[in-house]
Motif scaffolding. Structure first.
Motif, PDB file in Angstrom:
ATOM      1  N   LEU B 319      33.471  -5.916  72.167  1.00  0.00           N
ATOM      2  CA  LEU B 319      33.710  -5.320  70.855  1.00  0.00           C
ATOM      3  C   LEU B 319      32.366  -4.941  70.241  1.00  0.00           C
ATOM      4  CD1 LEU B 319      36.580  -6.317  71.209  1.00  0.00           C
ATOM      5  CD2 LEU B 319      36.538  -7.171  68.856  1.00  0.00           C
ATOM      6  N   GLN B 320      32.269  -3.686  69.847  1.00  0.00           N
ATOM      7  CA  GLN B 320      31.023  -3.231  69.225  1.00  0.00           C
ATOM      8  C   GLN B 320      31.267  -2.992  67.733  1.00  0.00           C
ATOM      9  OE1 GLN B 320      29.275   0.270  71.011  1.00  0.00           O
ATOM     10  NE2 GLN B 320      27.727   0.456  69.414  1.00  0.00           N
ATOM     11  N   PRO B 321      30.540  -3.703  66.873  1.00  0.00           N
ATOM     12  CA  PRO B 321      30.763  -3.529  65.431  1.00  0.00           C
ATOM     13  C   PRO B 321      30.240  -2.172  64.973  1.00  0.00           C
ATOM     14  CG  PRO B 321      28.854  -4.912  65.807  1.00  0.00           C
ATOM     15  CD  PRO B 321      29.440  -4.634  67.166  1.00  0.00           C
ATOM     16  N   MET B 322      30.864  -1.613  63.953  1.00  0.00           N
ATOM     17  CA  MET B 322      30.421  -0.330  63.412  1.00  0.00           C
ATOM     18  C   MET B 322      29.478  -0.533  62.230  1.00  0.00           C
ATOM     19  SD  MET B 322      31.885   1.503  65.575  1.00  0.00           S
ATOM     20  CE  MET B 322      31.628   3.172  64.956  1.00  0.00           C
ATOM     21  N   GLN B 323      29.421  -1.761  61.718  1.00  0.00           N
ATOM     22  CA  GLN B 323      28.543  -2.059  60.590  1.00  0.00           C
ATOM     23  C   GLN B 323      27.981  -3.465  60.774  1.00  0.00           C
ATOM     24  OE1 GLN B 323      32.168  -1.125  58.931  1.00  0.00           O
ATOM     25  NE2 GLN B 323      31.331  -0.550  56.936  1.00  0.00           N
ATOM     26  N   GLN B 324      26.855  -3.729  60.149  1.00  0.00           N
ATOM     27  CA  GLN B 324      26.358  -5.096  60.111  1.00  0.00           C
ATOM     28  C   GLN B 324      27.190  -5.887  59.101  1.00  0.00           C
ATOM     29  OE1 GLN B 324      22.398  -6.619  58.567  1.00  0.00           O
ATOM     30  NE2 GLN B 324      21.723  -5.567  60.417  1.00  0.00           N
ATOM     31  N   GLY B 325      27.192  -7.180  59.234  1.00  0.00           N
ATOM     32  CA  GLY B 325      27.913  -8.015  58.281  1.00  0.00           C
ATOM     33  C   GLY B 325      26.972  -8.817  57.409  1.00  0.00           C
ATOM     34  N   LEU B 326      27.520  -9.345  56.336  1.00  0.00           N
ATOM     35  CA  LEU B 326      26.751 -10.172  55.405  1.00  0.00           C
ATOM     36  C   LEU B 326      27.520 -11.466  55.147  1.00  0.00           C
ATOM     37  CD1 LEU B 326      24.484 -10.547  53.246  1.00  0.00           C
ATOM     38  CD2 LEU B 326      25.979  -9.337  51.640  1.00  0.00           C
ATOM     39  N   CYS B 327      26.859 -12.589  55.348  1.00  0.00           N
ATOM     40  CA  CYS B 327      27.449 -13.902  55.060  1.00  0.00           C
ATOM     41  C   CYS B 327      26.486 -14.635  54.141  1.00  0.00           C
ATOM     42  CB  CYS B 327      27.622 -14.726  56.326  1.00  0.00           C
ATOM     43  SG  CYS B 327      28.601 -13.904  57.586  1.00  0.00           S
ATOM     44  N   ALA B 328      26.942 -14.994  52.964  1.00  0.00           N
ATOM     45  CA  ALA B 328      26.024 -15.626  52.014  1.00  0.00           C
ATOM     46  C   ALA B 328      26.713 -16.738  51.244  1.00  0.00           C
ATOM     47  CB  ALA B 328      25.501 -14.585  51.025  1.00  0.00           C
ATOM     48  N   TYR B 329      26.026 -17.869  51.159  1.00  0.00           N
ATOM     49  CA  TYR B 329      26.463 -18.931  50.262  1.00  0.00           C
ATOM     50  C   TYR B 329      25.617 -18.898  49.000  1.00  0.00           C
ATOM     51  CZ  TYR B 329      30.057 -21.872  52.339  1.00  0.00           C
ATOM     52  OH  TYR B 329      31.253 -22.359  52.784  1.00  0.00           O
ATOM     53  N   ILE B 330      26.284 -18.920  47.854  1.00  0.00           N
ATOM     54  CA  ILE B 330      25.593 -19.205  46.600  1.00  0.00           C
ATOM     55  C   ILE B 330      25.715 -20.700  46.364  1.00  0.00           C
ATOM     56  CG2 ILE B 330      25.642 -18.874  44.092  1.00  0.00           C
ATOM     57  CD1 ILE B 330      26.653 -16.027  44.598  1.00  0.00           C
ATOM     58  N   ILE B 331      24.575 -21.359  46.102  1.00  0.00           N
ATOM     59  CA  ILE B 331      24.622 -22.790  45.794  1.00  0.00           C
ATOM     60  C   ILE B 331      24.016 -23.003  44.412  1.00  0.00           C
ATOM     61  CG2 ILE B 331      24.457 -23.344  48.254  1.00  0.00           C
ATOM     62  CD1 ILE B 331      21.647 -24.339  47.812  1.00  0.00           C
ATOM     63  N   LYS B 332      24.442 -24.058  43.769  1.00  0.00           N
ATOM     64  CA  LYS B 332      23.971 -24.289  42.397  1.00  0.00           C
ATOM     65  C   LYS B 332      23.980 -25.785  42.102  1.00  0.00           C
ATOM     66  CE  LYS B 332      24.973 -23.056  37.591  1.00  0.00           C
ATOM     67  NZ  LYS B 332      23.573 -22.838  37.186  1.00  0.00           N
ATOM     68  N   LYS B 333      22.923 -26.238  41.449  1.00  0.00           N
ATOM     69  CA  LYS B 333      22.917 -27.628  40.998  1.00  0.00           C
ATOM     70  C   LYS B 333      23.799 -27.752  39.768  1.00  0.00           C
ATOM     71  CE  LYS B 333      18.724 -29.889  42.552  1.00  0.00           C
ATOM     72  NZ  LYS B 333      17.403 -30.412  42.176  1.00  0.00           N
ATOM     73  N   ILE B 334      24.819 -28.563  39.876  1.00  0.00           N
ATOM     74  CA  ILE B 334      25.689 -28.829  38.738  1.00  0.00           C
ATOM     75  C   ILE B 334      25.607 -30.330  38.476  1.00  0.00           C
ATOM     76  CG2 ILE B 334      28.050 -28.653  37.843  1.00  0.00           C
ATOM     77  CD1 ILE B 334      28.546 -26.435  39.926  1.00  0.00           C
ATOM     78  N   ASN B 335      25.232 -30.710  37.280  1.00  0.00           N
ATOM     79  CA  ASN B 335      24.959 -32.117  36.957  1.00  0.00           C
ATOM     80  C   ASN B 335      23.997 -32.753  37.958  1.00  0.00           C
ATOM     81  OD1 ASN B 335      26.875 -31.727  34.901  1.00  0.00           O
ATOM     82  ND2 ASN B 335      28.540 -32.430  36.230  1.00  0.00           N
ATOM     83  N   GLY B 336      23.020 -31.986  38.381  1.00  0.00           N
ATOM     84  CA  GLY B 336      21.990 -32.524  39.271  1.00  0.00           C
ATOM     85  C   GLY B 336      22.358 -32.529  40.750  1.00  0.00           C
ATOM     86  N   VAL B 337      23.554 -32.073  41.076  1.00  0.00           N
ATOM     87  CA  VAL B 337      24.006 -32.120  42.477  1.00  0.00           C
ATOM     88  C   VAL B 337      24.311 -30.707  42.963  1.00  0.00           C
ATOM     89  CG1 VAL B 337      25.816 -32.937  44.039  1.00  0.00           C
ATOM     90  CG2 VAL B 337      25.005 -34.412  42.171  1.00  0.00           C
ATOM     91  N   TYR B 338      23.788 -30.366  44.156  1.00  0.00           N
ATOM     92  CA  TYR B 338      24.090 -29.048  44.705  1.00  0.00           C
ATOM     93  C   TYR B 338      25.575 -28.907  45.022  1.00  0.00           C
ATOM     94  CZ  TYR B 338      19.480 -26.956  45.289  1.00  0.00           C
ATOM     95  OH  TYR B 338      18.266 -26.366  45.056  1.00  0.00           O
ATOM     96  N   HIS B 339      26.154 -27.823  44.515  1.00  0.00           N
ATOM     97  CA  HIS B 339      27.529 -27.445  44.860  1.00  0.00           C
ATOM     98  C   HIS B 339      27.482 -26.084  45.547  1.00  0.00           C
ATOM     99  CE1 HIS B 339      28.572 -30.657  42.065  1.00  0.00           C
ATOM    100  NE2 HIS B 339      29.864 -30.486  42.312  1.00  0.00           N
ATOM    101  N   PHE B 340      28.369 -25.884  46.500  1.00  0.00           N
ATOM    102  CA  PHE B 340      28.472 -24.625  47.235  1.00  0.00           C
ATOM    103  C   PHE B 340      29.665 -23.841  46.695  1.00  0.00           C
ATOM    104  CE2 PHE B 340      25.645 -25.060  51.056  1.00  0.00           C
ATOM    105  CZ  PHE B 340      25.084 -26.284  50.701  1.00  0.00           C
ATOM    106  N   LEU B 341      29.471 -22.547  46.496  1.00  0.00           N
ATOM    107  CA  LEU B 341      30.555 -21.703  45.994  1.00  0.00           C
ATOM    108  C   LEU B 341      31.366 -21.207  47.208  1.00  0.00           C
ATOM    109  CD1 LEU B 341      32.005 -20.360  43.680  1.00  0.00           C
ATOM    110  CD2 LEU B 341      30.221 -18.627  43.571  1.00  0.00           C
TER     111      LEU B 341
END
Lengths: 457, 457
Positions: B319-341
């Motif tokens: 399978l040859q992709p026609m476009q590149q892909g994007l995978c991204a995690y936004i992370i944020k410290k909430i009450n001092g602890v990292y949370h992942f969206l």
């Protein structure tokens, strides 16, 4: 508050005997006539070209044919009809606190396949089609509470499987909510404590399958915040509580996960559509789709007439079992903690190849004499009276199955019972079982039925 | 011992630069020629009457057609080719302790679709067909260690999914074992510390997808028994450790389960077989199966010739992709602890409707200008340099995909980033993510790739 509900039969509204009388009275009041009719005479149901039975609307469910290939056991290839119902249904129980005790709003519900007419059912049994009709005034009773439930009102919310031998990858949303507002009590409904429902499960075919699966997800140890609660527990109840709290299991959960990963990787399960009218082991006759060797089950068509305040009538196919079933857990105290002997079992309609089943789950009768006789059957059937913790007949879903009941047994192993395990079996504490239960499609419905029956009083 | 392996690049056998040079050298030594050829010219591959491409032996994989109906997003109905490979494959890493540090036995493996020839791969990639040949002498290297692994040698053993948009319900057994016996080091293999592998993930397309998925299951907090271990951690590493240890999450896991149950109940996903040669959006031409609008991907046929010590040649579809892909995690410290969206995302080949995906997972290019542009894309692409924790290009499985790479991003949200959530999104700590990860089919492969990249040094 759940724990108080679990450990009391004291009900401000109805004592347990009243509830039993109410179910008996409902059975007298409601006249139900279920007549077997030719499959082709079922109003609004059609046979398609493959011998598949479906509703003209395209909704509800259909009886399809499948071809199964697997390397799981001695029988590696077969064909069979199966119930296809791709929509996720709602099985919901509404609860409310009165005087510090949680009450469960239960329904006296009649289903055409019920062996005894009316059984105690959840507040709500609804399909997605029902759900989408919420605004046209014809929606099921109490649906709006579930549709509009806020996260903080949700006590339990799980996607759980139905019988893998009969349903093709069917799942229901099992949900319990707790509301604060006033709830109008409709005629077919009563408030019950959890303790009462557990007691009613000691009667044959009194509490329906849907109630049992929803309640199976409630993990006792999540609701025991103070140890003085345990005063009202039986010795056995306290032992179960320990099993659901303790870290002292003989195997770690990581080991269970690896065991299950290995088994799921090992066994193939390939299920493909296959026309029912081309199956060599199944015959379509005027009144049924069945096997000449009379094994497993047959598909019948019924005309249902229910007369109560008004007369309702409809037709539908049902699956009629050819044998009773047996579901039994063997439990054993290991290092002072109860462990359950769990089996990883494949059924062709399983969502994920294998699910965690009771120690014994099989058909009865001629199976015992055959080479397919499962492990531990003899042990379970020959248990001494003091080993039998629970022994009742419990019904399957009467909306799909005709007079199907399975014997539910919980057996305590004697001191000589070997801890050695055949490959598809393992020992789990209740705490470990509930770790799996909260994720989708791990515990099968027969396991969950037995878990729901566990009584702490 | 895993923690020491994770926090060191000090390798008795090979330093990190040596490994990079080794991969470069392997690329020079091995000549690979991948030539696009007419689909019908692929030796041992046949088109069946539906336009399905399969191997004459019936083994390996096939390219099938499916028809998809769903109510998930704007596009509610489509058809597409998809890779069908019902067998569960083995992705295994063998480890061994030397001087108190755990070493991972990694392979320099060439795949025809790799953008750069050779990448760092697990010890073992094997199908069930390979597995069953274990006794005929043609089995893959080191297979016997995995087949014969004792429970106490197993560090990790999970069934995990592959790309749901490209594979129909494909899963692999991800397994890490630790052995004590001597292990013969074959020419294409080297011992590496976990810290080295993490460092090598900072290079584009150096560590293959299979390695990333296997390592993603290792939960750091399971291996930190003493706090003095954390001395070698970066500030960020210690913050990640906290996120994987703490109970202080803004939502309880029960709420996540209910959220996911609700979404899985809400959305239908009906996938049925459909002949590729009858699809109106896809055309079969001499050299490819593709869409006239050039979207998504195309199926090509290649002739592969690899010349090293000996010449090997074969044909296969990719399978040859026609476009590149994007995978991204936004992370944020909430009450001092990292949370992942985390996002609950449907892909048509998913085993269970929705899996937990990164905050952003999409195709790039024209998608950004369309109405299908996903949430948070702009935020991720416009992140300031100090918000970018990780940014590399990572390859998909080169045995199935032709030069496919996706941009992997981890972005720290700024102070103004809203905690409000669209319906299919939630915040999870690492501890909560790993609770889901150890059960089957919860975290998708794009999520797992990003988790594997998290660096604690």
């Amino acid at each position: 508050m759940i724990i108080r509900s679990l450990l009391t039969e004291d009900n401000t509204f109805n004592n347990t005997e009243d509830i039993i009388q109410w179910i008996k009275q409902r059975n007298k009041d409601i006249e139900i006539c279920v007549e077997k009719i030719p499959l082709k005479s079922m109003d609004k149901w059609i046979f398609d070209e493959d011998g598949c039975l479906r509703h003209k609307s395209g909704k509800f469910y259909s009886i399809k044919g499948i071809d199964v290939n697997t390397d799981y056991e001695k029988i590696v290839h077969w064909q069979q009809p199966i119930i296809s119902q791709p929509e996720v249904g709602f099985l919901g129980i509404l609860t409310k606190e009165f005087d510090g005790v949680l009450y469960f709003l239960m329904q006296a519900k009649i289903e055409p396949g019920n062996i005894n007419g009316v059984q105690i059912s959840p507040t709500l049994q609804a399909t997605k089609s029902n759900y989408n009709r919420v605004h046209d005034g014809k929606s099921p009773n109490y649906l709006e509470y579930f549709v509009n439930a806020k996260p903080q009102e949700i006590i339990l919310d799980q996607l759980q499987s139905e019988q893998g031998a009969r349903f093709l990858r069917k799942r229901n949303r099992n949900i319990i909510i707790k509301v604060n507002e006033n709830v109008k009590l409709l005629p077919d409904f009563k408030w019950m404590t959890l303790g009462q429902i557990k007691t009613l499960m000691n009667y044959d075919n009194m509490v329906n399958m849907d109630t049992r699966t929803v309640l199976s997800g409630l993990k006792i140890s999540d609701f025991v915040s103070q140890l003085d609660n345990t005063e009202k527990m039986s010795c056995f109840g306290r032992d179960l509580l320990l099993s659901s709290l303790t870290d002292h299991s003989i195997f770690r959960t990581a080991k269970h996960l690896s065991w299950l990963t290995g088994l799921k990787s090992k066994y193939d399960l390939i299920v493909e559509p296959f026309p029912i009218n081309k199956m060599k082991d199944w015959k379509i006759s005027e009144y049924e789709i069945s096997r000449p060797d009379e094994k497993y089950f047959k598909v019948i068509g019924v005309n249902v007439k229910i007369a109560n305040r008004e007369v309702t009538t409809w037709c539908q196919p049902l699956l009629q079992p050819m044998q009773q079933g047996l579901c039994a857990y063997i439990i054993k105290k290991i290092n002072g903690v109860y462990h359950f002997l769990v089996q990883a079992k494949m059924e062709c309609g399983n969502f994920d190849v294998l699910e965690l089943a009771p120690t014994v789950q099989c058909l009865t009768g001629n199976v015992y004499a055959s080479e397919l006789k499962p492990l531990f059957v003899d042990y379970v059937l020959n248990a001494k009276p003091n080993q039998i913790i629970h022994d009742t007949l419990q019904s399957e879903e009467g909306g799909r199955f005709y007079k199907e009941q399975n014997r539910n047994l919980i057996i305590e192993a004697d001191d000589n019972f070997s801890l050695d395990l055949p490959p598809r079996y393992t020992w789990m504490t209740l705490r470990q079982i509930y770790k799996f239960l909260r994720f989708n499609n791990y515990l099968n419905i027969q396991s969950r039925s037995l878990l729901s029956i566990l009584n702490y009083m």
